[in-house]
Design an enzyme around this catalytic site. Structure first.
Site, PDB file in Angstrom:
ATOM      1  N   ASP A 196     -34.181 -48.648   5.154  1.00  0.00           N
ATOM      2  CA  ASP A 196     -35.141 -47.757   5.809  1.00  0.00           C
ATOM      3  C   ASP A 196     -36.202 -48.540   6.583  1.00  0.00           C
ATOM      4  OD1 ASP A 196     -34.111 -45.239   5.278  1.00  0.00           O
ATOM      5  OD2 ASP A 196     -35.067 -45.105   3.314  1.00  0.00           O
ATOM      6  N   ASP A 215     -26.573 -39.401   8.451  1.00  0.00           N
ATOM      7  CA  ASP A 215     -27.759 -40.128   8.008  1.00  0.00           C
ATOM      8  C   ASP A 215     -27.340 -41.294   7.101  1.00  0.00           C
ATOM      9  OD1 ASP A 215     -30.360 -40.914   7.590  1.00  0.00           O
ATOM     10  OD2 ASP A 215     -30.836 -39.335   6.144  1.00  0.00           O
ATOM     11  N   GLU A 239     -37.027 -43.389  -5.795  1.00  0.00           N
ATOM     12  CA  GLU A 239     -37.276 -43.723  -4.397  1.00  0.00           C
ATOM     13  C   GLU A 239     -38.383 -42.808  -3.906  1.00  0.00           C
ATOM     14  OE1 GLU A 239     -36.673 -43.557   0.132  1.00  0.00           O
ATOM     15  OE2 GLU A 239     -35.992 -41.943  -1.147  1.00  0.00           O
ATOM     16  N   ARG A 259     -30.042 -44.250  -8.277  1.00  0.00           N
ATOM     17  CA  ARG A 259     -31.220 -44.265  -7.401  1.00  0.00           C
ATOM     18  C   ARG A 259     -31.508 -42.824  -6.989  1.00  0.00           C
ATOM     19  NH1 ARG A 259     -32.053 -43.624  -1.979  1.00  0.00           N
ATOM     20  NH2 ARG A 259     -33.472 -44.961  -0.842  1.00  0.00           N
ATOM     21  N   ASP A 319     -32.841 -40.271  -4.890  1.00  0.00           N
ATOM     22  CA  ASP A 319     -33.256 -40.284  -3.489  1.00  0.00           C
ATOM     23  C   ASP A 319     -34.316 -39.220  -3.202  1.00  0.00           C
ATOM     24  OD1 ASP A 319     -32.752 -41.079  -0.663  1.00  0.00           O
ATOM     25  OD2 ASP A 319     -32.089 -38.997  -0.496  1.00  0.00           O
TER      26      ASP A 319
HETATM   27  C1  GLC Z   1     -34.192 -41.498   1.641  1.00  0.00           C
HETATM   28  C2  GLC Z   1     -33.238 -42.513   2.211  1.00  0.00           C
HETATM   29  C3  GLC Z   1     -33.181 -42.354   3.690  1.00  0.00           C
HETATM   30  C4  GLC Z   1     -32.712 -40.965   4.009  1.00  0.00           C
HETATM   31  C5  GLC Z   1     -33.546 -39.922   3.282  1.00  0.00           C
HETATM   32  C6  GLC Z   1     -32.861 -38.602   3.286  1.00  0.00           C
HETATM   33  O1  GLC Z   1     -35.484 -41.712   2.052  1.00  0.00           O
HETATM   34  O2  GLC Z   1     -33.609 -43.797   1.833  1.00  0.00           O
HETATM   35  O3  GLC Z   1     -32.352 -43.309   4.288  1.00  0.00           O
HETATM   36  O4  GLC Z   1     -32.822 -40.768   5.386  1.00  0.00           O
HETATM   37  O5  GLC Z   1     -33.760 -40.230   1.938  1.00  0.00           O
HETATM   38  O6  GLC Z   1     -31.804 -38.572   2.361  1.00  0.00           O
HETATM   39  C1  GLC Z   2     -38.548 -41.226   2.671  1.00  0.00           C
HETATM   40  C2  GLC Z   2     -40.046 -41.310   3.012  1.00  0.00           C
HETATM   41  C3  GLC Z   2     -40.269 -41.436   4.461  1.00  0.00           C
HETATM   42  C4  GLC Z   2     -39.189 -42.356   4.947  1.00  0.00           C
HETATM   43  C5  GLC Z   2     -37.935 -41.539   4.984  1.00  0.00           C
HETATM   44  C6  GLC Z   2     -36.701 -42.259   5.402  1.00  0.00           C
HETATM   45  O1  GLC Z   2     -38.280 -40.367   1.651  1.00  0.00           O
HETATM   46  O2  GLC Z   2     -40.885 -40.437   2.386  1.00  0.00           O
HETATM   47  O3  GLC Z   2     -41.550 -41.913   4.732  1.00  0.00           O
HETATM   48  O4  GLC Z   2     -39.489 -42.898   6.162  1.00  0.00           O
HETATM   49  O5  GLC Z   2     -37.709 -40.948   3.751  1.00  0.00           O
HETATM   50  O6  GLC Z   2     -36.928 -43.124   6.421  1.00  0.00           O
END
Ligand code: GLC
Ligand code: GLC
Length: 655
Positions: free
Chosen positions: A402, A152, A337, A293, A295
């Site tokens: 994203d 990922d 985030e 950040r 996450d």
């Molecule tokens: C956050 C990241 C995204 C990732 C997800 C799981 O939303 O920005 O790229 O897939 O977390 O870690």
């Molecule tokens: C984020 C969001 C979701 C987003 C994903 C990563 O935490 O909640 O909407 O699309 O993770 O793409």
């Protein structure tokens, strides 16, 4: 005695009992660095009660609470003593100026180490490039060890203490952080704390049947609990896998996996998880990270019968991490985030939780206004939702790694006579190019036929029309796309907060479709907007005045420099104004005794704001547009060219 008083007494008594034991454990270190030890004691005593209250609230009911409390205390002392001197000095500077990040000098950039520069070493070689662009905040996408196959994009972490060997080492990371800081660039890294990869040592131990580590995750022998939870959960990656649980044949168990099947959610109801993650966080802090950040903050606490997002305990956990940071790494900030409903986004932002946060609402609504050419939803939403608590800031962005999700509030939309569901579906159609006449070239992400939900992938330039325009070789369309790109940047650079550029966008990089032939990326369309930086191409277009890419870059560098010169852009006090024209978005910035009036035209036709309003909002009778250096007066209506953005300052204070 009130509950509050009682907890205060418990906090004080606990510290009275624990402190002498800590002094014994760290006696040699304390003797070697008495001043450092005193500083630690002062910060600890100052912060202790808050931390204790949070932790007893979360874990007071656990039989081994006091054991974990002592371990956490030890982890903080250990980490502080191990903290490099340059970071301790930075801590002191940041404590003396806690809102340093609100400065107009701040400009953020984000990139993947491998895609942008190959390795950490290669990234250090790009220092001059970052300085040329004006970057002062550099977010490196996840760079820790992660599975070789699908990870990922690094968001499945196998070790928080080892850098992915393809990129470099932890020592190189620390050197880079230090060197960049000396050049005024703060390092930003992710703390992927909702889950680990299934290859993390803890997950390996859990798979081997070690009970202590089984309790780090959510493992279930049958579908009873997963089913009970699942009916209230949202599916995050529905095209990859249904539901939020993964069946593991090797251990004959269901595992909670909110994101991908190889990302195992951590169980924060277990104090051992909180303690272990505290240690990992402090280790990352000591490698030189200034902004962490956080996450996927919304998902970290699970409660049966709810959607398991934005639970009160999620806030308590982040606040406890914040409190620990104030003691052991006080210069470090948290960035949230939370890509969720705007009310929930706001709930994570405070000096005691996350000092800065992505602004997904502004991001989504800028794209919404670009599609509709109307600013009513953007204007309406910003009026009530832009303001933040003292001492915090937005991170304003146009694209990230994203997808784009349409996270506006349904009632905000209805207020403006917009049907929220229909509008989201229109926006998806528009940006994936299924809407007749659309300029955008996006790709759909996680389209869910069951719910009608979908999100959008694509680079800034492709979504703003540059890809299509270049393909049909239409000069006029190319010009309009470039204008859209520059207007959007002019807004995030001036609206209040830290502007964040997804590196690649500064050259108007187009979508890259080759991900579709990579086994591990094909089912994740977000890779379409994660192309590899082509430095030879960049060099060529930068020096080619006829290239739209070179033009975007040159203009962006100039806009960034203009931002840094304008004190009114400091902070995030922003007053949104009624422009009297549905295509014009306007706001006033005050700072450093200056007044800046920003106005942007979201239409491909010229638009005007009448002279009366200009006299009310404008910065005086005679003023200068910082962007074009044109001098204007409020005698006449203000005329904006297609997609023009003006930064108007009073002439006396002008350039
Ligand atoms: C956050 C990241 C995204 C990732 C997800 C799981 O939303 O920005 O790229 O897939 O977390 O870690
Ligand atoms: C984020 C969001 C979701 C987003 C994903 C990563 O935490 O909640 O909407 O699309 O993770 O793409």
């Amino acid at each position: 005695m009130t509950d509050v008083k009682q907890v205060q007494q418990q906090a004080a008594l606990s510290l009275e009992r624990l402190w002498p034991r800590l002094e014994i454990t760290f006696r040699d270190d304390a003797n070697a660095a008495p001043t450092d030890w005193c500083v630690f004691e002062r910060r600890l005593r100052h912060e202790w009660e808050r931390l204790f209250v949070l932790l007893i609230g979360l874990y007071g009911g656990q039989y081994d609470f006091f054991y974990h409390l002592e371990e956490i205390l030890g982890a903080m002392a250990h980490s502080w003593l191990a903290r490099p001197t340059w970071l301790k000095q930075l801590d002191a500077r940041r404590e003396a100026a806690p809102t340093w990040f609100q400065s107009q000098l701040m400009v953020g950039g984000v990139c993947y180490v491998d895609l942008f520069a190959g390795t950490l070493h290669g990234l250090r070689d790009r220092l001059l490039y970052f300085k040329k662009l004006g970057i002062t905040y550099l977010h490196l996408m996840p760079l820790f060890e992660s599975p070789e196959s699908n990870s990922d994009g690094g968001y499945a972490v196998s070790s928080y203490r080892r850098v992915n060997p393809r990129l470099g080492t932890i020592e190189e990371l620390a050197e880079l952080a230090h060197e960049f800081q000396e050049h005024g660039i703060s390092l930003v890294l992710d703390f992927v704390f909702n889950h680990t990869s299934d290859e993390h040592e803890w997950a390996r131990c859990a798979k081997a049947g070690d009970h202590e580590y089984e309790r780090f995750y959510f493992l279930f022998p049958d579908r009873a609990m997963p089913d009970a939870y699942e009916h209230a959960l949202r599916e995050i990656f529905p095209t990859v896998r249904h539901g939020s649980f993964t069946w593991r044949e090797d251990i004959s168990k269901w595992v909670w996996t909110t994101f991908n099947s190889f990302q195992w959610d951590l169980n924060y109801a277990n104090p051992a998880v909180f303690r272990a993650m505290t240690q990992e966080m402090l280790f990352i802090a000591n490698s030189g990270v200034e902004i962490l950040r956080l996450d996927a903050v919304a998902f970290i606490w699970k409660r049966l019968g709810t959607n398991c997002e934005n639970q009160p305990e999620a806030h308590q956990i982040i606040q406890a991490f914040n409190s620990i940071t104030r003691i052991a790494a006080p210069g470090m900030l948290f960035k949230s985030e939370a890509i969720v409903h705007p009310d929930d986004v706001l709930s994570y932002i405070s000096t005691r939780e996350c000092q800065i946060s992505y602004n997904p609402l502004l991001m989504a609504l800028l794209w919404e206004s670009l599609a509709t050419r109307e600013v009513k939803l953007l204007d309406h939403s910003m009026r009530s939702r832009f303001q933040l608590p003292q001492g915090t800031a937005w991170v304003n962005y146009l694209r990230s790694h994203d997808d784009i999700g349409w996270t506006f509030d349904d009632n905000d939309a209805r207020w403006e006579w917009i049907d929220p569901a229909g509008h989201r579906s229109f926006l998806n159609q528009f940006y994936i190019g299924r809407f007749a006449g659309s300029f955008a070239r996006g790709v759909s992400f996680q389209e869910n036929p069951a719910t009608g939900d979908a999100r959008v992938s694509g680079t800034l330039a492709s979504l703003a029309g540059l890809e299509q325009a270049i393909q049909v070789a239409d000069e006029q369309q190319i010009e309009l796309a470039v204008r859209r790109i520059l207007m959007l940047h002019s807004i995030i650079l001036s609206i209040g907060g830290i502007p964040l550029i997804y590196l690649g966008d500064e050259f108007g990089t187009l979508n890259e479709y080759s991900f579709a032939s990579d086994l591990y990326k094909a089912d994740d369309s977000r890779w379409v907007h994660r192309p590899k930086a082509d430095w030879a191409w960049r060099k060529r277009v930068e020096n080619d005045p006829s290239s739209p890419h070179g033009h975007i870059f040159t203009e962006l560098v100039r806009l960034i420099a203009l931002r840094k010169q304008q004190p009114a852009i400091y902070g995030n006090e922003t007053e949104f104004v009624e422009t009297g024209n549905g295509h014009l978005f306007g706001y006033i910035r005050h700072g450093g005794g200056q007044r800046l009036f920003v106005i942007a035209n979201f239409s491909e036709h010229p638009q005007e704001m009448d002279a009366d309003r200009l006299r009310v909002y404008g910065p005086g009778f005679s003023f200068t547009d910082m962007i074009t250096s044109h001098i204007l007066t409020s005698e006449r209506p203000l005329r904006l060219e297609p997609y023009q953005c003006m930064w108007l300052v009073a002439r006396s204070a002008g350039l």
